[in-house]
Design an enzyme around this catalytic site. Sequence first.
Site, PDB file in Angstrom:
ATOM      1  N   TRP A 200      43.364 148.340 133.696  1.00 45.69           N
ATOM      2  CA  TRP A 200      42.402 148.519 132.616  1.00 45.69           C
ATOM      3  C   TRP A 200      43.103 148.135 131.296  1.00 45.69           C
ATOM      4  O   TRP A 200      44.256 148.507 131.070  1.00 45.69           O
ATOM      5  CB  TRP A 200      41.915 149.976 132.557  1.00 45.69           C
ATOM      6  CG  TRP A 200      41.085 150.217 131.335  1.00 45.69           C
ATOM      7  CD1 TRP A 200      39.809 149.797 131.113  1.00 45.69           C
ATOM      8  CD2 TRP A 200      41.512 150.886 130.138  1.00 45.69           C
ATOM      9  NE1 TRP A 200      39.410 150.150 129.851  1.00 45.69           N
ATOM     10  CE2 TRP A 200      40.431 150.823 129.226  1.00 45.69           C
ATOM     11  CE3 TRP A 200      42.689 151.507 129.741  1.00 45.69           C
ATOM     12  CZ2 TRP A 200      40.495 151.387 127.953  1.00 45.69           C
ATOM     13  CZ3 TRP A 200      42.757 152.059 128.473  1.00 45.69           C
ATOM     14  CH2 TRP A 200      41.660 152.002 127.598  1.00 45.69           C
ATOM     15  N   ASP A 367      25.861 150.516 121.463  1.00 37.62           N
ATOM     16  CA  ASP A 367      26.623 150.748 122.703  1.00 37.62           C
ATOM     17  C   ASP A 367      26.284 152.118 123.288  1.00 37.62           C
ATOM     18  O   ASP A 367      25.267 152.746 122.946  1.00 37.62           O
ATOM     19  CB  ASP A 367      28.129 150.566 122.409  1.00 37.62           C
ATOM     20  CG  ASP A 367      28.903 150.062 123.609  1.00 37.62           C
ATOM     21  OD1 ASP A 367      29.251 150.893 124.470  1.00 37.62           O
ATOM     22  OD2 ASP A 367      29.165 148.845 123.705  1.00 37.62           O
ATOM     23  N   ASP A 368      27.150 152.601 124.118  1.00 42.61           N
ATOM     24  CA  ASP A 368      26.977 153.837 124.881  1.00 42.61           C
ATOM     25  C   ASP A 368      26.646 155.035 123.982  1.00 42.61           C
ATOM     26  O   ASP A 368      27.229 155.180 122.914  1.00 42.61           O
ATOM     27  CB  ASP A 368      28.304 154.087 125.608  1.00 42.61           C
ATOM     28  CG  ASP A 368      28.218 155.171 126.649  1.00 42.61           C
ATOM     29  OD1 ASP A 368      27.147 155.775 126.788  1.00 42.61           O
ATOM     30  OD2 ASP A 368      29.244 155.399 127.323  1.00 42.61           O
ATOM     31  N   LYS A 477      24.054 144.563 127.196  1.00 37.37           N
ATOM     32  CA  LYS A 477      25.414 144.667 127.737  1.00 37.37           C
ATOM     33  C   LYS A 477      25.315 145.572 128.960  1.00 37.37           C
ATOM     34  O   LYS A 477      24.979 146.751 128.843  1.00 37.37           O
ATOM     35  CB  LYS A 477      26.338 145.281 126.678  1.00 37.37           C
ATOM     36  CG  LYS A 477      27.766 145.523 127.138  1.00 37.37           C
ATOM     37  CD  LYS A 477      28.598 146.035 125.950  1.00 37.37           C
ATOM     38  CE  LYS A 477      29.985 146.477 126.348  1.00 37.37           C
ATOM     39  NZ  LYS A 477      30.686 147.119 125.213  1.00 37.37           N
ATOM     40  N   ASP A 479      27.042 147.446 131.783  1.00 40.60           N
ATOM     41  CA  ASP A 479      28.383 147.964 132.035  1.00 40.60           C
ATOM     42  C   ASP A 479      28.468 148.605 133.418  1.00 40.60           C
ATOM     43  O   ASP A 479      27.448 148.935 134.042  1.00 40.60           O
ATOM     44  CB  ASP A 479      28.709 149.001 130.945  1.00 40.60           C
ATOM     45  CG  ASP A 479      30.189 149.093 130.635  1.00 40.60           C
ATOM     46  OD1 ASP A 479      31.003 148.666 131.462  1.00 40.60           O
ATOM     47  OD2 ASP A 479      30.527 149.612 129.545  1.00 40.60           O
ATOM     48  N   ASN A 481      31.356 151.396 134.884  1.00 42.48           N
ATOM     49  CA  ASN A 481      32.604 152.018 134.456  1.00 42.48           C
ATOM     50  C   ASN A 481      33.358 152.836 135.495  1.00 42.48           C
ATOM     51  O   ASN A 481      34.190 153.671 135.128  1.00 42.48           O
ATOM     52  CB  ASN A 481      32.354 152.889 133.231  1.00 42.48           C
ATOM     53  CG  ASN A 481      32.365 152.058 131.953  1.00 42.48           C
ATOM     54  OD1 ASN A 481      33.123 151.110 131.846  1.00 42.48           O
ATOM     55  ND2 ASN A 481      31.517 152.397 131.014  1.00 42.48           N
ATOM     56  N   CYS A 527      29.927 143.532 131.944  1.00 35.93           N
ATOM     57  CA  CYS A 527      31.081 144.284 131.484  1.00 35.93           C
ATOM     58  C   CYS A 527      31.397 145.290 132.584  1.00 35.93           C
ATOM     59  O   CYS A 527      30.498 145.732 133.294  1.00 35.93           O
ATOM     60  CB  CYS A 527      30.684 145.014 130.192  1.00 35.93           C
ATOM     61  SG  CYS A 527      31.915 146.172 129.581  1.00 35.93           S
ATOM     62  N   ASP A 549      38.725 145.814 127.304  1.00 35.77           N
ATOM     63  CA  ASP A 549      38.585 146.833 126.266  1.00 35.77           C
ATOM     64  C   ASP A 549      39.737 146.772 125.277  1.00 35.77           C
ATOM     65  O   ASP A 549      39.707 147.435 124.248  1.00 35.77           O
ATOM     66  CB  ASP A 549      38.523 148.233 126.894  1.00 35.77           C
ATOM     67  CG  ASP A 549      37.124 148.551 127.391  1.00 35.77           C
ATOM     68  OD1 ASP A 549      36.182 147.835 127.000  1.00 35.77           O
ATOM     69  OD2 ASP A 549      36.970 149.507 128.173  1.00 35.77           O
TER      70      ASP A 549
HETATM   71  C1  GLA Z   1      33.299 150.435 128.716  1.00 33.36           C
HETATM   72  C2  GLA Z   1      33.142 149.159 127.932  1.00 33.36           C
HETATM   73  C3  GLA Z   1      33.246 149.443 126.448  1.00 33.36           C
HETATM   74  C4  GLA Z   1      32.200 150.449 126.062  1.00 33.36           C
HETATM   75  C5  GLA Z   1      32.358 151.711 126.901  1.00 33.36           C
HETATM   76  C6  GLA Z   1      31.227 152.676 126.663  1.00 33.36           C
HETATM   77  O1  GLA Z   1      34.605 150.894 128.661  1.00 33.36           O
HETATM   78  O2  GLA Z   1      34.075 148.207 128.329  1.00 33.36           O
HETATM   79  O3  GLA Z   1      33.089 148.263 125.713  1.00 33.36           O
HETATM   80  O4  GLA Z   1      30.929 149.896 126.239  1.00 33.36           O
HETATM   81  O5  GLA Z   1      32.382 151.405 128.285  1.00 33.36           O
HETATM   82  O6  GLA Z   1      31.325 153.800 127.428  1.00 33.36           O
END
Ligand code: GLA
Length: 729
Positions: A200, A367-368, A477, A479, A481, A527, A549
């Site tokens: 990561w 974003d999140d 976007k 994602d 995770n 992502c 990131d």
């Molecule tokens: C991941 C993405 C980040 C961001 C976070 C949000 O890590 O790579 O850019 O969007 O999630 O939780």
Amino acid sequence: MAIQFLAAERLFKLDTPNTTYIIGVVDDEGYLGHVYYGAKITEGCGLGYLLRTGEAPFVPSKNQREKSSFLDFFPTEYPTGGIGDYRASALEVRNEDGFTACQLQYKSYEILEGKDGIDGLPATFGANDIAQTLRIYCVDPVLQLEVVLQYGVFEDVDVITRNVIIRNKGTKALYLEKVLSACVDMDMENYEMLTLHGSWARERHIQRNKLVRGRQAVGSFRGESGHQEHPFFALVTPETTQEQGQVYAMHFIYSGNFIAQAEVNQFESVRMEMGIHPQGFCWKLNSEEVFSSPEVVLTYSNSGLDQMTNTFHDLYRNHLIRSPYLHKERPILINNWEATYFDFNSEKLLAIAKEAKKVGIEMLVMDDGWFGKRSSDDSSLGDWQVNEEKLQGGLHKLVREVKDIGLKFGIWFEPEMISPDSDLYRAHPDWAIAIPGRVATQSRSQFVLDLSRPEVIEYTYEQVAKILRSVAVDYVKWDMNRQLCDLGSVSLEADRMGELSHRYVLGVYQLQERLVTEFPDLLLENCSGGGARFDPGMLYYSPQIWCSDDTDAIERLQIQEGTALIYPLSTMGAHVSDCPNHSVGRVTPFKTRGDVALAGTFGYELDITRIPEADRAMISEQTAQYHKYHGLIREGTYYRISSWRSNGFYDCYMVVGKDQKEALVTYVQVLGQANVHTRKIKLKGLDPDADYVLEGTNQIYKGEWLMTAGFLVDKLWGDFKSMLYHFVQ
Ligand code: GLA
């Protein structure tokens, strides 16, 4: 004619502009052997002798008692397990009685015009006038199994693609325990293995090691391609540099578990293989059912890594990425993740948007943290309802206000996930991938949705689509995770549990295919915790992927170098962020951050209302620079000049227009040195006879001088300093 069957010699000859690939059928026996892959062979073909069938131990029809010795040495085109070839197999099949051997015999072939995709999977494509497809039909009469070896051959790029299609022609179920997509058996030539390794925030660092006897592999069984290893590898001769040396490369158009392996055997031959990782994989194939493997891209270069790189770039730009944005400027975005993390509301976002507009930024990405009760990463994945405490007046109001400011609007989703603390999980705990009776492992406080289930796919899709139908969103976007474990699905029968990881990936593809079909104008950026799913599979759906990131300009040099080794610059999400950098604490000049991010899809990831005035002032220059250069960066030919990771002091790469009329050189002095003279670099890819002016000066250089004699870069004072040099004819 890209593909020919030379009937007298029983050879298939596959030609690309500079390479030839030859497969031979061994008479009587029906074995398929790999004859040759390398520089183009122009004259007919009598190369069948390379199969060495005239050497002891001889083919089994002449020497049945040494059949195993033959199979263990023969360069097999698609090796199967359990019959005496003890090298790594590509196919392992078990029947209902528990027997495991498989032996394929050649049956027939067909040559088709054009190169089609693969149902349900991402794949390269080519029109009838530019590509052909070869299908070689093989059978195992005992298992009643048909295996079709499929090859795509392109006439405009040095690429052969491979995958297999397996059909159960019998009446009883078969179990596919390993299905790789490609195998190439070659003589060992002192090769080294080049891979992309990472973690990561440290994705795709180039790694090169000597190949030794035995098996060397990289892979993933994390349910995605992953940060750690990359579904790519190349075997290179020791003298290989950017400009010289032989390179055999394989890249997998797939986003899940993979293996990329080289095995050097007792006879100094090497077997290169790639496909879905067999660990935990088992696919039940009922009578008349078909299994298609994902596609492997193969390329060969006899002039080093630059040629390999440009082959991959051209292939992906011309024959894989479908987005309408492929050849367009992407809006310069500002993303609020590093600016606010979870701590934001409409007011804060609008303040960022207003400042951003003033300096030429074109899109705000939220974003999140905008949904459910998500104020940290502990909850709410799956509850895709707007959090009105944060977005007062709702999403419509925010989007309208952002658009009134004059920006486009983008939004973050992580659709494949479910938080234990979510209404969705409380309603459907069995929608999470888990093994009944075992406490499932959380990662970032979340579980993964079971996308092998149609009802889960349907729900997930509707959550995203309903928002996109209700407000004018320009960009998503997408994602992902966490990685998969506790591989259990309540909807799969016991003998299908080994299908879960692959079915999961097929579910992701289904979701993204629906999304880009229903919203054709949407700009999709994939992502996965940064760049854990940066692979050609995802590029089939989104023209760009968030690279990492880690947004530190110096760390990014290595990450972007490894990524650009095989991916066009137009696919790499790269943003300018604030300092001290949130990942490494380093302070770099704002200019350097901008120059490095320019090599990708450009944007910002900072609180523009709080950065120093001097930095903010520089953004207008940077956004103008993006408009000026993005066409060149997106469409041009990329060359690596030198790497900081090997020279210890500076990084340098360039992009040349396909018409050679202009070139942009990026130079970063990572570490300053005392008492040195100006550094000389040699450029590449220019027209040797043309005159180039260095923009901003009256200085004229012949292309030949710049490439053969070199160019002197400015002396820079300090660490982390950068320069852009634009040469125009
Ligand atoms: C991941 C993405 C980040 C961001 C976070 C949000 O890590 O790579 O850019 O969007 O999630 O939780």
